[in-house]
Motif scaffolding. Structure first.
Motif, PDB file in Angstrom:
ATOM      1  N   THR A 175      16.664 -67.208   0.731  1.00  0.00           N
ATOM      2  CA  THR A 175      15.932 -65.985   0.372  1.00  0.00           C
ATOM      3  C   THR A 175      14.434 -66.153   0.612  1.00  0.00           C
ATOM      4  O   THR A 175      13.773 -65.216   1.046  1.00  0.00           O
ATOM      5  CB  THR A 175      16.141 -65.656  -1.119  1.00  0.00           C
ATOM      6  OG1 THR A 175      15.977 -66.839  -1.875  1.00  0.00           O
ATOM      7  CG2 THR A 175      17.507 -65.092  -1.382  1.00  0.00           C
ATOM      8  N   SER A 176      13.930 -67.338   0.331  1.00  0.00           N
ATOM      9  CA  SER A 176      12.480 -67.530   0.468  1.00  0.00           C
ATOM     10  C   SER A 176      12.034 -67.499   1.932  1.00  0.00           C
ATOM     11  O   SER A 176      10.846 -67.393   2.213  1.00  0.00           O
ATOM     12  CB  SER A 176      12.070 -68.858  -0.164  1.00  0.00           C
ATOM     13  OG  SER A 176      12.794 -69.920   0.420  1.00  0.00           O
ATOM     14  N   ALA A 178      13.011 -65.188   4.128  1.00  0.00           N
ATOM     15  CA  ALA A 178      13.084 -63.841   4.686  1.00  0.00           C
ATOM     16  C   ALA A 178      11.706 -63.193   4.761  1.00  0.00           C
ATOM     17  O   ALA A 178      10.884 -63.347   3.865  1.00  0.00           O
ATOM     18  CB  ALA A 178      14.020 -62.997   3.829  1.00  0.00           C
ATOM     19  N   GLU A 184      18.193 -54.557   7.528  1.00  0.00           N
ATOM     20  CA  GLU A 184      18.770 -55.356   6.450  1.00  0.00           C
ATOM     21  C   GLU A 184      18.660 -56.855   6.767  1.00  0.00           C
ATOM     22  O   GLU A 184      18.869 -57.266   7.904  1.00  0.00           O
ATOM     23  CB  GLU A 184      20.243 -54.990   6.251  1.00  0.00           C
ATOM     24  CG  GLU A 184      20.417 -53.626   5.609  1.00  0.00           C
ATOM     25  CD  GLU A 184      21.874 -53.260   5.465  1.00  0.00           C
ATOM     26  OE1 GLU A 184      22.356 -53.142   4.337  1.00  0.00           O
ATOM     27  OE2 GLU A 184      22.530 -53.089   6.522  1.00  0.00           O
ATOM     28  N   GLN A 185      18.360 -57.613   5.708  1.00  0.00           N
ATOM     29  CA  GLN A 185      18.227 -59.065   5.882  1.00  0.00           C
ATOM     30  C   GLN A 185      19.243 -59.766   4.995  1.00  0.00           C
ATOM     31  O   GLN A 185      19.246 -59.579   3.782  1.00  0.00           O
ATOM     32  CB  GLN A 185      16.823 -59.496   5.494  1.00  0.00           C
ATOM     33  CG  GLN A 185      15.765 -58.899   6.393  1.00  0.00           C
ATOM     34  CD  GLN A 185      14.471 -58.726   5.653  1.00  0.00           C
ATOM     35  OE1 GLN A 185      13.838 -59.702   5.302  1.00  0.00           O
ATOM     36  NE2 GLN A 185      14.091 -57.489   5.390  1.00  0.00           N
ATOM     37  N   PHE A 186      20.080 -60.572   5.626  1.00  0.00           N
ATOM     38  CA  PHE A 186      21.157 -61.255   4.910  1.00  0.00           C
ATOM     39  C   PHE A 186      20.832 -62.740   4.764  1.00  0.00           C
ATOM     40  O   PHE A 186      20.066 -63.292   5.559  1.00  0.00           O
ATOM     41  CB  PHE A 186      22.475 -61.062   5.656  1.00  0.00           C
ATOM     42  CG  PHE A 186      22.880 -59.618   5.711  1.00  0.00           C
ATOM     43  CD1 PHE A 186      23.581 -59.045   4.665  1.00  0.00           C
ATOM     44  CD2 PHE A 186      22.510 -58.815   6.787  1.00  0.00           C
ATOM     45  CE1 PHE A 186      23.923 -57.708   4.683  1.00  0.00           C
ATOM     46  CE2 PHE A 186      22.845 -57.477   6.815  1.00  0.00           C
ATOM     47  CZ  PHE A 186      23.554 -56.924   5.758  1.00  0.00           C
ATOM     48  N   ILE A 187      21.445 -63.332   3.766  1.00  0.00           N
ATOM     49  CA  ILE A 187      21.207 -64.750   3.512  1.00  0.00           C
ATOM     50  C   ILE A 187      22.515 -65.506   3.748  1.00  0.00           C
ATOM     51  O   ILE A 187      23.516 -65.269   3.063  1.00  0.00           O
ATOM     52  CB  ILE A 187      20.747 -64.985   2.055  1.00  0.00           C
ATOM     53  CG1 ILE A 187      19.552 -64.092   1.708  1.00  0.00           C
ATOM     54  CG2 ILE A 187      20.423 -66.455   1.822  1.00  0.00           C
ATOM     55  CD1 ILE A 187      18.320 -64.294   2.577  1.00  0.00           C
ATOM     56  N   GLU A 393      31.292 -66.063   5.561  1.00  0.00           N
ATOM     57  CA  GLU A 393      30.151 -65.152   5.430  1.00  0.00           C
ATOM     58  C   GLU A 393      29.847 -64.424   6.732  1.00  0.00           C
ATOM     59  O   GLU A 393      29.487 -63.245   6.713  1.00  0.00           O
ATOM     60  CB  GLU A 393      28.935 -65.929   4.913  1.00  0.00           C
ATOM     61  CG  GLU A 393      29.149 -66.347   3.466  1.00  0.00           C
ATOM     62  CD  GLU A 393      27.983 -67.088   2.846  1.00  0.00           C
ATOM     63  OE1 GLU A 393      27.916 -67.136   1.620  1.00  0.00           O
ATOM     64  OE2 GLU A 393      27.137 -67.642   3.592  1.00  0.00           O
ATOM     65  N   THR A 396      32.413 -61.730   6.989  1.00  0.00           N
ATOM     66  CA  THR A 396      32.086 -60.667   6.038  1.00  0.00           C
ATOM     67  C   THR A 396      30.970 -59.788   6.599  1.00  0.00           C
ATOM     68  O   THR A 396      31.023 -58.554   6.510  1.00  0.00           O
ATOM     69  CB  THR A 396      31.646 -61.279   4.684  1.00  0.00           C
ATOM     70  OG1 THR A 396      32.672 -62.154   4.237  1.00  0.00           O
ATOM     71  CG2 THR A 396      31.411 -60.209   3.635  1.00  0.00           C
ATOM     72  N   LEU A 397      29.989 -60.419   7.182  1.00  0.00           N
ATOM     73  CA  LEU A 397      28.875 -59.664   7.769  1.00  0.00           C
ATOM     74  C   LEU A 397      29.368 -58.773   8.910  1.00  0.00           C
ATOM     75  O   LEU A 397      29.001 -57.592   8.991  1.00  0.00           O
ATOM     76  CB  LEU A 397      27.793 -60.626   8.276  1.00  0.00           C
ATOM     77  CG  LEU A 397      26.612 -59.977   9.008  1.00  0.00           C
ATOM     78  CD1 LEU A 397      25.851 -59.025   8.082  1.00  0.00           C
ATOM     79  CD2 LEU A 397      25.634 -61.041   9.531  1.00  0.00           C
ATOM     80  N   LEU A 399      32.333 -57.566   9.374  1.00  0.00           N
ATOM     81  CA  LEU A 399      33.127 -56.461   8.816  1.00  0.00           C
ATOM     82  C   LEU A 399      32.209 -55.389   8.238  1.00  0.00           C
ATOM     83  O   LEU A 399      32.410 -54.196   8.453  1.00  0.00           O
ATOM     84  CB  LEU A 399      34.058 -56.982   7.704  1.00  0.00           C
ATOM     85  CG  LEU A 399      35.341 -57.642   8.173  1.00  0.00           C
ATOM     86  CD1 LEU A 399      36.009 -58.393   7.023  1.00  0.00           C
ATOM     87  CD2 LEU A 399      36.302 -56.597   8.731  1.00  0.00           C
ATOM     88  N   TYR A 400      31.196 -55.821   7.529  1.00  0.00           N
ATOM     89  CA  TYR A 400      30.260 -54.878   6.908  1.00  0.00           C
ATOM     90  C   TYR A 400      29.526 -54.064   7.985  1.00  0.00           C
ATOM     91  O   TYR A 400      29.429 -52.838   7.899  1.00  0.00           O
ATOM     92  CB  TYR A 400      29.264 -55.654   6.051  1.00  0.00           C
ATOM     93  CG  TYR A 400      28.098 -54.823   5.574  1.00  0.00           C
ATOM     94  CD1 TYR A 400      28.261 -53.848   4.586  1.00  0.00           C
ATOM     95  CD2 TYR A 400      26.818 -55.020   6.100  1.00  0.00           C
ATOM     96  CE1 TYR A 400      27.187 -53.092   4.152  1.00  0.00           C
ATOM     97  CE2 TYR A 400      25.742 -54.274   5.659  1.00  0.00           C
ATOM     98  CZ  TYR A 400      25.927 -53.315   4.684  1.00  0.00           C
ATOM     99  OH  TYR A 400      24.860 -52.560   4.264  1.00  0.00           O
ATOM    100  N   GLY A 406      29.009 -49.744   3.161  1.00  0.00           N
ATOM    101  CA  GLY A 406      28.897 -49.464   1.728  1.00  0.00           C
ATOM    102  C   GLY A 406      28.683 -50.762   0.978  1.00  0.00           C
ATOM    103  O   GLY A 406      28.844 -51.851   1.531  1.00  0.00           O
ATOM    104  N   ARG A 407      28.304 -50.668  -0.306  1.00  0.00           N
ATOM    105  CA  ARG A 407      28.075 -51.890  -1.085  1.00  0.00           C
ATOM    106  C   ARG A 407      29.364 -52.678  -1.255  1.00  0.00           C
ATOM    107  O   ARG A 407      29.396 -53.884  -1.204  1.00  0.00           O
ATOM    108  CB  ARG A 407      27.482 -51.522  -2.444  1.00  0.00           C
ATOM    109  CG  ARG A 407      26.885 -52.712  -3.100  1.00  0.00           C
ATOM    110  CD  ARG A 407      26.551 -52.510  -4.541  1.00  0.00           C
ATOM    111  NE  ARG A 407      26.493 -53.834  -5.127  1.00  0.00           N
ATOM    112  CZ  ARG A 407      27.540 -54.451  -5.618  1.00  0.00           C
ATOM    113  NH1 ARG A 407      28.703 -53.867  -5.636  1.00  0.00           N
ATOM    114  NH2 ARG A 407      27.429 -55.664  -6.102  1.00  0.00           N
ATOM    115  N   SER A 408      30.472 -51.948  -1.493  1.00  0.00           N
ATOM    116  CA  SER A 408      31.779 -52.585  -1.510  1.00  0.00           C
ATOM    117  C   SER A 408      32.578 -52.029  -0.340  1.00  0.00           C
ATOM    118  O   SER A 408      32.696 -50.827  -0.195  1.00  0.00           O
ATOM    119  CB  SER A 408      32.515 -52.278  -2.811  1.00  0.00           C
ATOM    120  OG  SER A 408      31.904 -52.966  -3.870  1.00  0.00           O
TER     121      SER A 408
END
Lengths: 411, 221
Positions: A175-176, A178, A184-187, A393, A396-397, A399-400, A406-408
C-alpha cells in the motif's frame, strides 16, 4: 520447470489447488500477455518464469514477451528505477526520447499479440510507454510496479506518470508504494515458488558440497545476504555489521548475487564491495551466474541468519526465501521487508549496521529463539507468500476487471 | 423437502485489496477524520476482511486500527479500547463507525498532546474486492459435512462462518443455520458452533477449531 499446478498439492494442500482450478475455469481461454525487460535476473523474471506456465495450466492463454534495448536504454531505465526509489537523478529530454524510441522499436514485433490480448500486464517502467503506441488495443491494460515508488524523485515520477496514467489499473506490491493515479490501484504482494530450484528441498550432500566449494567452515556461524550488487541493498553496510560482530564472534559472511541484463550499475558497486572486503578470508563475495539458483538455495540453507539490510526495497523476495527455509531474517526497516520481518516473531528490523550487528549477536546467543522464529516464519510463508496466493490474486483481478467491477463479484 | 437431504452449496471467495483513495493517517486526528469520511467498505475491510489479507503478522488485536495504534503510535490505552470492539455485534457498519469514532474522541479528550508517526509508518486506508464462486461441492446431510470440512480452504471457512454473519437474519454462520434443518439431535453441535469465540482465531486456527468440534460429533454419530 513446473508445468502443472497439481504438483503443489503436497506443499499447500489440495483445497488451495482446487480453488485455483475453479477460478481458472471461469477465465478459460482468456489471453493474457505479460511484458517485461529481461528473461533472467531479478525478481520479475523469476515470477514470470513460473507464473506463465501455471496460468496456462489453469486454462488461460498466457504468454510472456520481453522488450529488447541497447546499453543506453538500460542506462536510462536504471536511472528511472533509481529515481522512482527516491535517488536524485537527472534525466534529460534526449533520455526520454531514447526510452520512447526503444519502446517504439519493440512495438513492431509486439503489435499483433498486444492488440489481440484480453489483458496486458506491463511490468515496471521499461515497457510502460507501449500503451500509447497501441491505439487499436482491445483488452484491459494493467501497469504492474514491482519497485518502491513511495517517495519518488519528483521529476522522474512526473515524467513516467505521463506513460502510466492511461492504464486501466495498476498493481503495487505494498500500500505504501501506491501513487495517486486516475485509475484503480490494487495491492498484490509477490511470492516465491516452493518447487523452483531456488526454494525446493535439497539433499544434505549437495549442501555440504556447496559449503566445501566456497570454503565455508561449518563449525562457525554464517550470515548470508543474497541480492544484486546494488547500492540500495547496502552491501557495504552488511560488511560493516560483520566487522562489528566479528570483534566478539568468529562469524563468516557471504554476499552473493548475480547481475541482471538490465542493471549496468552492478559492476561499479561490486568493485566497491571487493574493496571493502579486502583480503578477509571470512568475507565471501560471490558473483553468481543468473542460473545459480541451486547454489543460492544451498547458501540460504547453510546460513544461521539471513540478512537483507536494504535501505530501499521493493518487496524483498530474498527475505521470503530465507523465511521459507526456516531462517530468522535481519532486514532493513524499509519497503516490503517490513511486511515480512516482524521483530521478535520472524526476525528483526534494523536501521543501521550497528543495529544489524546487535541483532546478529543476540540471535547467535539465543539459538532456541532462532528455531522458534524459523518455524513461525515458514508457516506464514506457506499460508501467504507462496505463488499459489499470488496466482489467486491475479485471477481475482482478471475476473473483477473483465466482469462488472462491483465490490462483490459473483461468478 | 426430505429432511435427510438439504443441499448446502459450498462457496469460496477470494479477496483483492485496493487503495481507497484516502490519504494515509499520521496521527489519531487523521485517523478519526478519515474513519468519519471513508466509505463503509473501508470500515468493513479493516474490521472484517483483514483476516484474509496476506501477512506474516500475528497481532494480538484483530482489527487494523487497533494494531496500528499499538504498533506505530504506541498508545496502549486506545489500542486496547479499539482492540476489544467486536465488529460482528453491530447491526450496521454505520453503528460500528460511530462506536469507533466515540472511542477515538474519548481518547482525544484525555490526551495533552498528539504524537505522529514518521513517514513509512502511517496508516493506509484500503478496501477490497471479493469474488465469490461455487466450489462444486455440495453436502446434503451432517454426515457429509464431517467429510467435506477438512477439504475447505481458509477463505471458504471465512465466507460461510464469518462473512455469513453479515447476511444471515440471526447474524450467525451458514453451517449452524443449515444444521437446524436436521432436527433437535443436532442442537448440541449447533450450540457448540455458535459458542466459538472466533474473534481471536486466525483462519487456519478457526478451521482447526471447527474440525475439533465436529470430530466429537462425528464419533457420536
Amino acid at each position: 520447470m513446473v508445468h502443472s499446478i497439481d504438483q503443489y498439492v503436497d506443499v499447500v494442500g489440495a483445497p488451495v489447488v482446487e480453488q485455483l482450478r475453479r477460478l481458472g475455469e471461469r477465465l478459460k481461454d482468456i489471453r493474457v500477455v505479460h511484458v517485461n525487460s529481461t528473461r533472467e535476473g531479478g525478481g520479475v523474471a523469476e515470477i514470470l518464469y513460473w507464473m506463465v506456465p501455471l496460468m496456462n495450466d489453469l486454462g488461460l492463454k498466457a504468454s510472456w514477451e520481453v522488450i529488447h534495448g541497447d546499453e543506453g536504454f538500460f542506462g536510462v531505465t536504471k536511472s528511472i528505477h533509481n529515481g522512482l526509489q527516491g535517488y536524485p537523478v537527472q534525466l534529460k529530454k534526449k533520455d526520454w526520447d531514447h526510452y520512447e524510441e526503444i519502446n517504439l522499436k519493440n512495438r513492431e514485433h509486439l503489435l499483433p499479440v498486444l492488440e489481440e490480448a484480453d489483458i496486458v500486464v506491463i511490468h515496471d517502467p521499461q515497457p510502460a510507454a507501449l500503451l500509447q503506441m497501441i491505439p487499436n488495443r482491445r483488452g484491459i491494460w494493467i501497469w504492474r510496479a514491482h519497485i518502491d515508488v513511495s517517495r519518488p524523485h519528483h521529476q522522474v515520477w512526473k515524467s513516467l506518470k505521463q506513460y502510466v496514467q492511461d492504464y486501466d489499473a495498476s498493481i503495487f506490491s505494498l500500500t505504501s508504494f501506491a501513487q495517486i493515479l486516475p485509475h484503480e490501484q490494487f495491492i498484490i504482494a509477490p511470492s516465491i515458488d516452493p518447487l523452483s530450484e531456488k526454494n525446493m528441498p535439497l539433499n544434505k550432500r549437495y549442501v555440504n558440497e556447496i559449503a566445501k566449494a566456497y570454503n565455508l567452515d561449518r563449525s562457525r556461524p554464517l550470515i548470508v545476504q543474497i541480492s544484486r550488487f546494488d547500492r540500495f541493498k547496502d552491501p557495504l553496510g552488511v560488511i560493516e555489521a560483520y566487522r562489528i560482530t566479528r570483534k566478539v564472534i568468529p562469524i563468516q559472511l557471504v554476499l552473493a548475487g548475480g547481475g541482471a541484463t538490465d542493471d549496468p550499475e552492478g559492476k561499479e558497486i561490486l568493485d566497491e564491495v571487493y574493496k571493502a572486503a579486502g583480503d578477509d578470508p571470512d568475507i565471501h563475495v560471490l558473483l553468481l551466474p543468473p542460473d545459480a539458483h541451486r547454489q543460492i538455495n544451498a547458501l540460504q540453507r547453510l546460513a544461521d541468519i539471513v540478512i537483507q539490510k536494504s535501505i530501499r526495497e521493493g518487496f524483498g523476495l530474498t527475505v521470503t526465501e530465507g523465511l521459507w527455509k526456516g531462517k530468522p531474517v535481519i532486514g532493513g526497516d524499509v519497503g516490503g521487508i517490513r511486511l515480512q520481518v516482524i521483530s521478535h516473531y520472524t526476525g528483526y528490523l534494523v536501521n543501521s549496521p550497528e543495529g544489524a550487528a546487535h541483532r546478529i549477536r543476540y540471535l547467535l546467543h539465543h539459538r532456541a529463539k532462532m528455531r522458534e522464529m524459523g518455524k513461525t516464519a515458514k508457516e506464514f510463508a506457506r499460508e501467504n507468500f507462496l505463488l499459489t496466493r499470488q496466482i489467486r490474486e491475479y485471477l481475482t483481478l482478471y475476473l473483477y476487471l473483465l466482469k462488472d467491477r462491483g465490490r462483490s463479484v459473483f461468478v | 423437502m426430505d429432511m435427510d437431504t438439504v443441499p448446502f452449496y459450498i462457496k469460496d471467495c477470494t479477496l483483492l485489496i485496493k487503495m481507497s483513495g484516502f490519504s494515509p493517517a499520521f496521527d489519531i486526528r487523521d485517523l478519526r477524520e478519515r474513519i468519519a469520511q471513508c466509505s463503509p467498505s473501508v470500515i468493513y475491510h479493516h474490521y472484517f476482511e483483514n483476516l484474509l489479507a496476506p501477512t506474516f503478522d500475528y497481532p494480538d488485536f484483530r482489527n487494523d486500527f487497533a494494531v496500528w495504534v499499538k504498533r506505530q503510535l504506541d498508545d496502549d490505552v486506545l489500542a486496547e479500547r479499539l482492540g476489544m470492539i467486536e465488529p460482528y455485534r453491530f447491526d450496521s457498519l454505520e453503528d460500528l463507525r460511530t462506536h469507533t469514532l466515540d472511542i477515538i474522541d474519548e481518547r482525544l479528550s484525555e490526551l495533552h498532546f498528539i504524537t505522529a508517526v514518521p513517514p513509512g509508518h502511517e496508516f493506509y486506508f484500503q478496501e477490497a474486492i471479493t469474488v465469490v464462486f461455487e466450489t462444486g461441492h455440495v453436502m446434503n446431510n451432517p454426515g457429509e459435512m464431517f467429510k467435506i470440512m477438512p477439504q475447505l480452504t481458509s477463505s471458504s471457512i471465512y465466507y460461510h462462518f464469518l462473512e455469513a454473519r453479515r447476511r444471515t437474519p440471526d447474524l450467525t454462520d451458514d453451517f449452524s443455520l443449515w444444521l437446524e434443518n436436521f432436527g433437535s439431535e443436532w442442537e448440541p453441535l449447533i450450540r457448540d458452533l455458535r459458542s466459538i469465540d472466533f474473534i481471536f482465531y486466525s483462519l487456519p486456527e478457526l478451521k482447526e477449531e471447527l474440525l475439533y468440534i465436529m470430530q466429537q460429533y462425528e464419533v457420536k454419530e
